[in-house]
Design a protein around this motif. Structure first.
Motif, PDB file in Angstrom:
ATOM      1  N   HIS A   1       0.831  -1.208   0.000  1.00 22.85           N
ATOM      2  CA  HIS A   1       0.000   0.000   0.000  1.00 22.85           C
ATOM      3  C   HIS A   1       0.861   1.253   0.000  1.00 22.85           C
ATOM      4  O   HIS A   1       0.555   2.239  -0.686  1.00 22.85           O
ATOM      5  CB  HIS A   1      -0.926  -0.023   1.225  1.00 22.85           C
ATOM      6  CG  HIS A   1      -2.008   0.996   1.162  1.00 22.85           C
ATOM      7  ND1 HIS A   1      -1.975   2.169   1.900  1.00 22.85           N
ATOM      8  CD2 HIS A   1      -3.161   1.052   0.435  1.00 22.85           C
ATOM      9  CE1 HIS A   1      -3.050   2.880   1.634  1.00 22.85           C
ATOM     10  NE2 HIS A   1      -3.794   2.230   0.763  1.00 22.85           N
ATOM     11  N   ARG A   2       1.947   1.222   0.745  1.00 23.17           N
ATOM     12  CA  ARG A   2       2.867   2.363   0.779  1.00 23.17           C
ATOM     13  C   ARG A   2       3.486   2.596  -0.601  1.00 23.17           C
ATOM     14  O   ARG A   2       3.558   3.728  -1.089  1.00 23.17           O
ATOM     15  CB  ARG A   2       3.962   2.110   1.815  1.00 23.17           C
ATOM     16  CG  ARG A   2       4.964   3.262   1.962  1.00 23.17           C
ATOM     17  CD  ARG A   2       6.196   2.783   2.706  1.00 23.17           C
ATOM     18  NE  ARG A   2       6.904   1.779   1.922  1.00 23.17           N
ATOM     19  CZ  ARG A   2       7.791   0.927   2.435  1.00 23.17           C
ATOM     20  NH1 ARG A   2       8.054   0.928   3.726  1.00 23.17           N
ATOM     21  NH2 ARG A   2       8.400   0.054   1.650  1.00 23.17           N
ATOM     22  N   ASP A   3       3.946   1.501  -1.241  1.00 23.67           N
ATOM     23  CA  ASP A   3       4.537   1.624  -2.580  1.00 23.67           C
ATOM     24  C   ASP A   3       3.526   2.170  -3.580  1.00 23.67           C
ATOM     25  O   ASP A   3       3.870   2.979  -4.457  1.00 23.67           O
ATOM     26  CB  ASP A   3       5.055   0.262  -3.058  1.00 23.67           C
ATOM     27  CG  ASP A   3       6.291  -0.186  -2.284  1.00 23.67           C
ATOM     28  OD1 ASP A   3       6.897   0.669  -1.607  1.00 23.67           O
ATOM     29  OD2 ASP A   3       6.636  -1.375  -2.361  1.00 23.67           O
ATOM     30  N   TYR A   4       2.270   1.719  -3.434  1.00 20.16           N
ATOM     31  CA  TYR A   4       1.215   2.182  -4.352  1.00 20.16           C
ATOM     32  C   TYR A   4       0.979   3.683  -4.175  1.00 20.16           C
ATOM     33  O   TYR A   4       0.883   4.430  -5.161  1.00 20.16           O
ATOM     34  CB  TYR A   4      -0.075   1.408  -4.078  1.00 20.16           C
ATOM     35  CG  TYR A   4      -1.186   1.727  -5.046  1.00 20.16           C
ATOM     36  CD1 TYR A   4      -1.243   1.122  -6.297  1.00 20.16           C
ATOM     37  CD2 TYR A   4      -2.174   2.646  -4.704  1.00 20.16           C
ATOM     38  CE1 TYR A   4      -2.265   1.410  -7.183  1.00 20.16           C
ATOM     39  CE2 TYR A   4      -3.201   2.951  -5.594  1.00 20.16           C
ATOM     40  CZ  TYR A   4      -3.242   2.325  -6.828  1.00 20.16           C
ATOM     41  OH  TYR A   4      -4.248   2.626  -7.712  1.00 20.16           O
ATOM     42  N   ASN A   5       0.898   4.141  -2.930  1.00 14.87           N
ATOM     43  CA  ASN A   5       0.691   5.562  -2.663  1.00 14.87           C
ATOM     44  C   ASN A   5       1.853   6.405  -3.179  1.00 14.87           C
ATOM     45  O   ASN A   5       1.658   7.488  -3.746  1.00 14.87           O
ATOM     46  CB  ASN A   5       0.502   5.799  -1.163  1.00 14.87           C
ATOM     47  CG  ASN A   5      -0.842   5.293  -0.668  1.00 14.87           C
ATOM     48  OD1 ASN A   5      -1.791   5.170  -1.438  1.00 14.87           O
ATOM     49  ND2 ASN A   5      -0.923   4.990   0.619  1.00 14.87           N
ATOM     50  N   ASP A   6       3.077   5.901  -2.991  1.00 11.08           N
ATOM     51  CA  ASP A   6       4.263   6.621  -3.486  1.00 11.08           C
ATOM     52  C   ASP A   6       4.223   6.739  -5.007  1.00 11.08           C
ATOM     53  O   ASP A   6       4.566   7.782  -5.579  1.00 11.08           O
ATOM     54  CB  ASP A   6       5.544   5.889  -3.059  1.00 11.08           C
ATOM     55  CG  ASP A   6       5.799   6.022  -1.563  1.00 11.08           C
ATOM     56  OD1 ASP A   6       5.174   6.886  -0.921  1.00 11.08           O
ATOM     57  OD2 ASP A   6       6.618   5.236  -1.030  1.00 11.08           O
ATOM     58  N   ALA A   7       3.800   5.646  -5.666  1.00 15.01           N
ATOM     59  CA  ALA A   7       3.741   5.656  -7.131  1.00 15.01           C
ATOM     60  C   ALA A   7       2.684   6.646  -7.617  1.00 15.01           C
ATOM     61  O   ALA A   7       2.908   7.386  -8.587  1.00 15.01           O
ATOM     62  CB  ALA A   7       3.432   4.257  -7.655  1.00 15.01           C
ATOM     63  N   VAL A   8       1.531   6.686  -6.960  1.00 17.84           N
ATOM     64  CA  VAL A   8       0.464   7.619  -7.339  1.00 17.84           C
ATOM     65  C   VAL A   8       0.937   9.066  -7.161  1.00 17.84           C
ATOM     66  O   VAL A   8       0.691   9.926  -8.014  1.00 17.84           O
ATOM     67  CB  VAL A   8      -0.811   7.358  -6.518  1.00 17.84           C
ATOM     68  CG1 VAL A   8      -1.833   8.473  -6.743  1.00 17.84           C
ATOM     69  CG2 VAL A   8      -1.413   6.010  -6.895  1.00 17.84           C
ATOM     70  N   LYS A   9       1.638   9.337  -6.060  1.00 19.02           N
ATOM     71  CA  LYS A   9       2.166  10.687  -5.831  1.00 19.02           C
ATOM     72  C   LYS A   9       3.179  11.056  -6.918  1.00 19.02           C
ATOM     73  O   LYS A   9       3.240  12.198  -7.370  1.00 19.02           O
ATOM     74  CB  LYS A   9       2.817  10.769  -4.455  1.00 19.02           C
ATOM     75  CG  LYS A   9       1.810  10.738  -3.299  1.00 19.02           C
ATOM     76  CD  LYS A   9       2.527  10.745  -1.958  1.00 19.02           C
ATOM     77  CE  LYS A   9       1.514  10.672  -0.807  1.00 19.02           C
ATOM     78  NZ  LYS A   9       2.185  10.605   0.511  1.00 19.02           N
ATOM     79  N   GLY A  10       3.987  10.081  -7.320  1.00 21.07           N
ATOM     80  CA  GLY A  10       4.954  10.321  -8.389  1.00 21.07           C
ATOM     81  C   GLY A  10       4.264  10.672  -9.696  1.00 21.07           C
ATOM     82  O   GLY A  10       4.685  11.595 -10.414  1.00 21.07           O
ATOM     83  N   ILE A  11       3.188   9.970 -10.022  1.00 21.64           N
ATOM     84  CA  ILE A  11       2.426  10.260 -11.243  1.00 21.64           C
ATOM     85  C   ILE A  11       1.822  11.655 -11.171  1.00 21.64           C
ATOM     86  O   ILE A  11       1.806  12.403 -12.159  1.00 21.64           O
ATOM     87  CB  ILE A  11       1.326   9.197 -11.457  1.00 21.64           C
ATOM     88  CG1 ILE A  11       1.953   7.826 -11.734  1.00 21.64           C
ATOM     89  CG2 ILE A  11       0.407   9.583 -12.610  1.00 21.64           C
ATOM     90  CD1 ILE A  11       0.964   6.681 -11.763  1.00 21.64           C
ATOM     91  N   GLU A  12       1.325  12.017  -9.995  1.00 25.79           N
ATOM     92  CA  GLU A  12       0.740  13.355  -9.819  1.00 25.79           C
ATOM     93  C   GLU A  12       1.791  14.442 -10.048  1.00 25.79           C
ATOM     94  O   GLU A  12       1.514  15.469 -10.673  1.00 25.79           O
ATOM     95  CB  GLU A  12       0.149  13.473  -8.421  1.00 25.79           C
ATOM     96  CG  GLU A  12      -1.111  12.645  -8.214  1.00 25.79           C
ATOM     97  CD  GLU A  12      -1.588  12.660  -6.773  1.00 25.79           C
ATOM     98  OE1 GLU A  12      -0.839  13.147  -5.904  1.00 25.79           O
ATOM     99  OE2 GLU A  12      -2.722  12.186  -6.523  1.00 25.79           O
ATOM    100  N   LYS A  13       3.016  14.232  -9.539  1.00 23.49           N
ATOM    101  CA  LYS A  13       4.089  15.208  -9.725  1.00 23.49           C
ATOM    102  C   LYS A  13       4.452  15.354 -11.197  1.00 23.49           C
ATOM    103  O   LYS A  13       4.654  16.476 -11.701  1.00 23.49           O
ATOM    104  CB  LYS A  13       5.324  14.796  -8.924  1.00 23.49           C
ATOM    105  CG  LYS A  13       5.181  14.978  -7.423  1.00 23.49           C
ATOM    106  CD  LYS A  13       6.465  14.560  -6.708  1.00 23.49           C
ATOM    107  CE  LYS A  13       6.327  14.745  -5.190  1.00 23.49           C
ATOM    108  NZ  LYS A  13       7.559  14.307  -4.487  1.00 23.49           N
ATOM    109  N   VAL A  14       4.532  14.227 -11.905  1.00 23.77           N
ATOM    110  CA  VAL A  14       4.860  14.257 -13.333  1.00 23.77           C
ATOM    111  C   VAL A  14       3.759  14.991 -14.108  1.00 23.77           C
ATOM    112  O   VAL A  14       4.039  15.828 -14.982  1.00 23.77           O
ATOM    113  CB  VAL A  14       5.048  12.830 -13.882  1.00 23.77           C
ATOM    114  CG1 VAL A  14       5.166  12.857 -15.406  1.00 23.77           C
ATOM    115  CG2 VAL A  14       6.280  12.183 -13.266  1.00 23.77           C
ATOM    116  N   THR A  15       2.501  14.698 -13.782  1.00 27.21           N
ATOM    117  CA  THR A  15       1.373  15.353 -14.452  1.00 27.21           C
ATOM    118  C   THR A  15       1.409  16.862 -14.232  1.00 27.21           C
ATOM    119  O   THR A  15       1.206  17.653 -15.169  1.00 27.21           O
ATOM    120  CB  THR A  15       0.043  14.773 -13.929  1.00 27.21           C
ATOM    121  OG1 THR A  15       0.034  13.365 -14.121  1.00 27.21           O
ATOM    122  CG2 THR A  15      -1.130  15.406 -14.653  1.00 27.21           C
TER     123      THR A  15
END
Length: 615
Positions: A235-249
């Motif tokens: 779950h932590r890895d998933y949240n980190d990945a989503v935050k990364g996508i948000e930053k790129v967007t």
């Protein structure tokens, strides 16, 4: 970098041409209909928007007779009805039929190639990735690729036609086409580059989210997730990945907004407003343009804009499709390294000898598994290959079967290099049972016969000899039971040991002069394993046999034992010879025997060995 891009574009174009030829080779009918439907789509659009409307409006303006207008409308209606009927026929009759033919013929090509490529291709990550990408919806992707080619050609033709209509009304109007060209090819190209950069920056995060999605729905991970706290990490890895996508967007959003506005403004607003203002001036103030021409300009402008958008998107799609086709093309055009010689010799009916002569081989360059290996066994002999993991035992078997070819040296059957025999016929000399066997979504009988024409009695006999009779008899439909639930809810799932018996029965049912058993009892309990080896000994009588087993007690009945270490034979001889030699084989055998015998039994066994009594 520019040169690489030009090469890639050229390659993409060549690949799209290859896709068209490939589709035509499996269905000329579908290729023809794809071109025709695309051509008629643009013809309908332009003819109705420009030619038809222009004629009607001019006829009214010029006060032509009602009958003349009516005849023209009737003729056009008949043409459109014919076109519509053709499109309905293609969509509802021709396409469904050709879809099936394309799927069957295209995948037949792919599967035939997959059957012939050497085993090393499946162990090459790059090749295997291309193969999996090539077969993923290959039929629909090929159709989409050819559809895209047709759109490029027809949209370009539509642009030329629409431009000529605008030029015939007023030559200056062609100037306004520069706006959507700039919108699509300048700002649109900048948008595509921005989207690609955004994709590259976010791909790592996307892979993480996809991995988490797989882990959460695959049953393979279900037990560990429920019995540990690993979900918190996932779950932590998933949240980190989503935050990364948000930053790129967020990083690309502002520039993307500006480019999107400029693309839209140049593609639509400037040409619409510019042409309407210019046309209104010519028609109202200058009175040099008929109102009929002014009326159709709106339709023509829309057509030019959308045709340019379609043309630009199709060009970009060409590059994307070219990458897919390249994978498929690379696979289908791959030249097999293991091939037949020009004039193959007839396959021997009887095996006199099998010999390795100075054989060198490695799965990776400069990392040999076998280095100068030589040995020879006579026909009808039983040879055991023993040694620790990685010694080269299974590699020897793969080379005998020509799943790989030697780098140096040669393998001979009856004194003839095996490369001089026809490959498909040569492999029929062998019946095999492997440790890494596979069970297919088929009946017990189907998994034993494997496409060979053998009788029910032969299948039943093989099941009996493999010690699987009681297991098969207990199944709902006996040997006709499907041993998978992949396609049959009434199918059954066998245990690992039961499956291994079926794999052994597969080898027992094939009357080949050479028998190969590579850890055929690894999933069996001790009693079943003992019975299995008794069956193997009985089965191998009079046949040339190779078997591999970590259980050295099974090697005792072999005519010759080869003890391997680092791809070399360090000891060879009968079981009793090697025990008396008291080398590596004896050390391994005694260590295993001590684990299986009680201390008093082992001490008695040791005394017998020391007195030279063969056990």
């Amino acid at each position: 970098m520019k040169k690489d891009r030009e090469i890639s574009l050229k390659q993409a174009i060549n690949n799209n041409i290859y896709a068209f030829r490939l589709l035509a080779s499996v269905s000329k009918t579908r290729a023809f209909h794809l071109i025709m439907t695309s051509a008629l789509y643009y013809f309908d659009w332009i003819f109705y928007s420009a030619v038809f409307m222009r004629f009607v409006l001019q006829a009214i303006e010029q006060q032509k007779s009602f009958n003349e207008i009516l005849y023209f409308i009737a003729l056009v209606s008949l043409i459109f009805i014919a076109v519509t009927l053709y499109q309905i026929y293609v969509a509802n009759v021709s396409d469904p039929v050709t879809n099936i033919k394309i799927y069957h013929r295209l995948y037949s090509k792919i599967y035939k190639k997959a059957e012939s490529v050497e085993l090393s291709c499946y162990e090459n990550a790059d090749f295997y990735n291309k193969y999996t990408m090539a077969i993923d919806k290959a039929d629909t992707r090929i159709i989409e690729t050819v559809e895209n080619i047709a759109r490029i050609v027809m949209s370009f033709a539509a642009l030329i036609w629409a431009t000529s209509i605008m030029f015939s009304i007023d030559s200056f109007l062609v100037f306004f086409i520069l706006f959507p060209i700039a919108g699509n090819f300048i700002f649109g190209n900048m948008m595509n580059k921005l989207y690609y950069s955004r994709y590259i920056d976010s791909v790592l995060y996307q892979r993480r989210t996809e991995y988490v999605n797989r882990v959460m729905y695959l049953s393979d991970f279900a037990k560990e997730i429920r019995l540990t706290d690993v979900f918190s990490i996932i779950h932590r890895d998933y949240n980190d990945a989503v935050k990364g996508i948000e930053k790129v967007t967020d990083k690309y959003s502002r520039r993307g907004t500006v480019l999107s506005f400029l693309q839209t403004y140049f593609t639509y607003t400037l040409i619409f407003e510019g042409v309407l203002l210019y046309g209104s001036y010519k028609a109202i103030y200058n009175q040099s343009m008929p109102f009929a021409d002014l009326a159709i300009l709106t339709s023509v402008m829309s057509m030019v804009s959308w045709a340019l958008i379609g043309f630009t998107e199709s060009i970009m799609k060409t590059i994307e499709n070219g990458i897919f086709v390249q994978n498929l093309r690379s696979f289908l055009e791959y030249e097999n390294k293991i091939t037949d010689c020009d004039d193959p010799l007839p396959i021997p009916q009887k095996i006199e000898s099998i010999e390795f002569r100075n054989v060198k081989f490695g799965y990776k360059k400069n990392k040999p598994i076998l280095n100068g290996l030589s040995f020879k066994i006579n026909g009808g002999s039983r040879a055991a290959l023993v040694g620790i993991n990685g010694a080269g035992k299974t590699t020897i078997i793969k080379l005998i079967l020509r799943l790989y070819d030697v780098e140096d040296g040669e393998i001979l059957v009856n004194g003839v290099n095996i490369k001089k025999y026809k490959l498909s016929e040569y492999r029929r000399l062998f019946s095999c049972a492997f440790q890494d066997f596979k069970i297919f979504a088929d009946s017990v009988s189907g998994n034993i016969s494997m496409g060979r024409d053998i009788s029910d009695n032969e299948i039943s006999d093989a099941i009996l000899r493999a010690g699987a009779k009681s297991d098969v008899d207990a199944l709902a439909n006996g040997k006709d039971t499907v041993i998978s639930r992949e396609f049959d809810d009434k199918g059954t799932i066998l245990s690992g040991g039961q499956q291994q018996k079926i794999a052994a029965a597969r080898a027992f049912s094939k009357r080949s002069p050479v028998k190969i058993f590579d850890e055929p009892s690894s999933a069996l309990d001790p009693i079943a394993e003992y019975n299995m080896f008794q069956s193997i000994l009985k089965e191998s009588a009079g046949y040339t046999t190779f078997f591999i087993s970590h259980r050295l007690s099974s090697a005792r009945s072999a005519d010759i034992i080869y003890m391997l270490e680092n791809g070399q034979i360090i000891e060879s001889g009968t079981h009793f010879d090697l025990i008396k030699k008291d080398g590596k084989y004896a050390e391994m055998y005694n260590a295993q025997a001590k684990n299986y015998l009680a201390d008093s039994d082992y001490n008695e066994y040791s005394k017998l060995i020391k007195r030279g009594v063969e056990t």
